[in-house]
Scaffold this motif. Structure first.
Motif, PDB file in Angstrom:
ATOM      1  N   HIS A 169       0.913  -1.055  -0.183  1.00 19.07           N
ATOM      2  CA  HIS A 169      -0.025   0.515   0.155  1.00 19.07           C
ATOM      3  C   HIS A 169       0.743   1.154   0.257  1.00 19.07           C
ATOM      4  O   HIS A 169       0.183   2.389  -0.493  1.00 19.07           O
ATOM      5  N   GLN A 170       1.690   1.096   0.621  1.00 18.29           N
ATOM      6  CA  GLN A 170       3.086   2.585   0.492  1.00 18.29           C
ATOM      7  C   GLN A 170       3.760   2.546  -0.955  1.00 18.29           C
ATOM      8  O   GLN A 170       3.583   3.919  -1.545  1.00 18.29           O
TER       9      GLN A 170
ATOM     10  N   LEU B 151       3.280   6.032  -5.950  1.00 18.64           N
ATOM     11  CA  LEU B 151       2.323   6.129  -7.014  1.00 18.64           C
ATOM     12  C   LEU B 151       1.765   7.377  -7.433  1.00 18.64           C
ATOM     13  O   LEU B 151       2.070   7.865  -7.887  1.00 18.64           O
ATOM     14  N   PHE B 152       0.258   7.044  -6.391  1.00 17.90           N
ATOM     15  CA  PHE B 152      -0.723   8.405  -6.075  1.00 17.90           C
ATOM     16  C   PHE B 152       0.480   9.672  -5.712  1.00 17.90           C
ATOM     17  O   PHE B 152       0.476  10.771  -7.352  1.00 17.90           O
TER      18      PHE B 152
ATOM     19  N   VAL C 298      -6.822   6.080 -10.030  1.00 14.08           N
ATOM     20  CA  VAL C 298      -8.393   6.894  -9.550  1.00 14.08           C
ATOM     21  C   VAL C 298      -9.234   6.127  -9.707  1.00 14.08           C
ATOM     22  O   VAL C 298     -10.298   5.262  -8.934  1.00 14.08           O
ATOM     23  N   ASN C 299      -9.430   5.539 -11.041  1.00 17.39           N
ATOM     24  CA  ASN C 299     -10.517   4.691 -12.216  1.00 17.39           C
ATOM     25  C   ASN C 299     -10.659   3.535 -10.794  1.00 17.39           C
ATOM     26  O   ASN C 299     -11.642   2.790 -10.525  1.00 17.39           O
TER      27      ASN C 299
ATOM     28  N   HIS D  10      -6.061   8.434   1.072  1.00 16.42           N
ATOM     29  CA  HIS D  10      -5.004   9.464   0.461  1.00 16.42           C
ATOM     30  C   HIS D  10      -5.603  10.425  -1.218  1.00 16.42           C
ATOM     31  O   HIS D  10      -5.486  11.248  -1.281  1.00 16.42           O
ATOM     32  N   VAL D  11      -6.474   9.150  -1.675  1.00 17.03           N
ATOM     33  CA  VAL D  11      -6.992   9.079  -3.563  1.00 17.03           C
ATOM     34  C   VAL D  11      -8.293  10.360  -2.275  1.00 17.03           C
ATOM     35  O   VAL D  11      -8.463  11.759  -3.572  1.00 17.03           O
TER      36      VAL D  11
END
Length: 574
Positions: free
Chosen positions: A132-133, A138-139, A151-152, A173-174
């Motif tokens: 998950h990190q 990446l985001f 995001v999708n 985070h998103v």
């Protein structure tokens, strides 16, 4: 490898083979097989460093250095070695940190290679303790145009991610970095219901708007919502702000009995962690309203040693005022909340957020409270709010789409006016003790001056039925009036001088405006007038007492600012 190895004939080579046989369970020519022994840490490390991981580790040592060298070639080599195994190795702690450094120092083309390798599997690594990190990195480092694919995929799997400890972090985070339209879309996908998506008009309507329009959809969604909330609260997964949003929806739309029986017991120890956000503060207020005396005492006990931080929070300070309004046990409020706040009376009087509590207590009438808490009138108690001691909750909902059946519950027994009076009786002696040091100083502070003005208004103009038999000390009232009449608010400048000294806190003696090089300031009066009226609009006034005769901008104290040569104006030159 050792089974196919040819044993050399020299004694030295035989000794090496013997040493390896002890480590790996293989012996020399013609020897019997022995049981394998467990390798020690050095031998394990030697095996790891002998393969591709050792080379990746050496490259990572160069990549993560904080220097200005170009690291494109190093990252390309890592991606070339690990491109086919990126999905598998991203869940391992050794490789996850390497990939995070590649995200931080890599180009957008290299980040796109990593994103393509993880296409369709973002939700898998998002639920991993180490993967998950990588998803968050990446985001963070992708450009807005490249984030759309990721995001999708996160939105499509949001109903799974919200129930996971690590997936919730990626979703948060998103969610926090998205605009309002994307946040609506994420919230709708969490319920994972086709009818809710169809009724949202292309995700233009929010969840509440859809529920207000269609009761059948609301009934089905509230069941799903209760399941999500119960699971997350029981596991302690309440840190993401999107979870606070779901809890707020559950408090307003789910059945009251289910919230009391299944959610409140697990939620009450964790309210201290969520009350600093907008929806977290609303959830905390709701729990305080619907709970009994013992539960309220438990919640107040969790606030110990954090009351000052709660009071200075933008959202939590309103929750603290609601707590004073509704808790019947005034002794508990005094010992658990107010006693801790009085240790920091200076900020309680002079801070913008810290002064809210005293301002609330001194403005029981709605006409005065509107000036300071116009948008919070629905939550606070005041003179024109009827039935403050009751609230409506959902008793049951129908699957036929009818309006949910509501019921009224009693929140408190003691009138809120008496509770305000008990709080003021506890705080006013402490306020007097602080103000007595220098009434003029506190009258020049904007927020402390506001409390002084409201104290005078409370004493002289407020109706007696809203005072709860509170009488303000006459000596305190006389000194406050004298300080208000003889002083004005002084704004301290935060601008720093070139020498590094804060000129806003230095009080210099008032001096006359310095004349220009060509003559006194009277010449060229038309152009000099704006300078005499005060400082520019963007700059605040310096904390200097104004001269008694005429209003002028005083010059700063000597030695604080370097002297500047003044340009000759047209008028003075003429």
């Amino acid at each position: 490898f050792f089974a196919t190895m040819v044993v050399p004939g020299s004694k030295k080579d035989l000794a090496k083979v013997s040493a390896k046989s002890k480590a790996f369970g293989k012996s020399g020519k013609g020897a019997k097989k022995k049981a394998k022994r467990i390798l020690n840490d050095k031998e394990k490390h030697a095996l790891r460093m002998d393969g591709g991981y050792g080379r990746v580790l050496y490259l990572w040592e160069d990549i993560r250095r904080k220097d200005k060298k170009d690291k494109t070639a190093l990252i390309d080599e890592v991606l070339e070695m690990q491109k086919d195994r990126l999905l598998k190795t991203s869940r391992k702690p050794q490789f996850a940190r390497v990939y995070q450094s590649c995200c931080k120092y890599g180009s957008q083309a290299q980040l796109q290679i990593m994103l393509d390798a993880l296409k369709g599997k973002i939700s898998d690594i998002a639920t991993s303790p180490y993967g998950h990190q990588l998803a968050i990195s990446l985001f963070t480092y992708l450009k807005p145009g490249q984030k759309e694919q990721m995001v999708n995929e996160v939105i499509e799997k949001s109903s799974i991610l919200i129930r996971s400890k690590y997936g919730g972090r990626v979703l948060e985070h998103v969610y926090s970095a998205s605009n309002v339209a994307t946040q609506k879309k994420i919230l709708i996908h969490i319920f994972d219901r086709v009818d809710l998506k169809d009724q949202s008009d292309g995700y233009r309507l929010s969840v509440e708007e859809v529920w207000a329009k269609d009761g059948t959809v609301r009934h089905g969604c509230t069941k799903v919502l209760c399941g999500i909330v119960e699971r997350c609260v029981s596991r302690g997964l309440i840190d993401p702000t999107i979870m606070h949003r779901l809890l707020d929806l559950a408090c307003r739309y789910c059945e009251h009995a289910r919230i009391i029986n299944d959610v409140l017991d697990d939620l009450k120890p964790t309210l201290i962690h969520i009350c600093n956000t907008l929806y977290g503060a609303r959830v905390t207020e709701h729990c305080l309203r619907i709970s009994g005396p013992h539960t309220r005492a438990h919640i107040i006990g969790t606030f110990s040693n954090s009351c000052v931080d709660i009071l200075f929070g933008k959202n939590s300070s309103i929750m603290l005022m609601v707590l004073v309004d509704i808790v019947d046990d005034t002794k508990l409020v005094q010992k658990g909340i107010l006693a801790e706040l009085t240790k920091n009376m200076e900020d309680l009087l002079t801070d913008a957020t810290g002064s809210r509590l005293l301002t609330h207590l001194l403005t029981p009438e709605t006409t005065q409270k509107k000036k300071f808490f116009y948008h919070q009138l629905d939550w606070l108690c005041h003179s024109e709010k009827g039935d403050c001691d009751y609230m409506e909750v959902v008793e049951s909902s129908s699957s036929q789409g009818d309006r949910p059946k509501m019921k009224r519950i009693k929140i408190f027994e003691t009138p809120w006016v008496e509770k305000h009076g008990a709080a003021l009786a506890f705080l006013l002696p402490k306020v007097k003790e602080v103000w007595s040091k220098d009434y003029t100083k506190y009258a020049q502070n904007f927020f402390s001056r506001r409390i002084m003005s409201e104290l005078v208004h409370f004493s002289e103009q407020t109706d007696s039925k809203w005072k709860a038999n509170i009488t303000v000390d006459k000596d305190l009232l006389a000194k406050v009036k004298a300080a208000l009449g003889s002083t004005k608010v002084v704004y301290e400048s935060k601008q720093k001088a070139d020498t590094g000294m804060n000129i806003g806190n230095v009080k210099a003696a008032p001096t006359k405006p310095a004349p220009t090089s060509a003559g006194p300031a009277k010449t060229g009066k038309k152009k000099a007038e704006p300078e005499e009226e005060g400082p520019p609009k963007k700059k605040k006034k310096i904390a200097v007492p104004a001269p008694a005769t005429e209003t002028a901008t005083p010059a700063p104290a000597q030695g604080l600012l370097p002297k500047k040569k003044k340009k000759k104006s047209k008028t003075s030159a003429e």
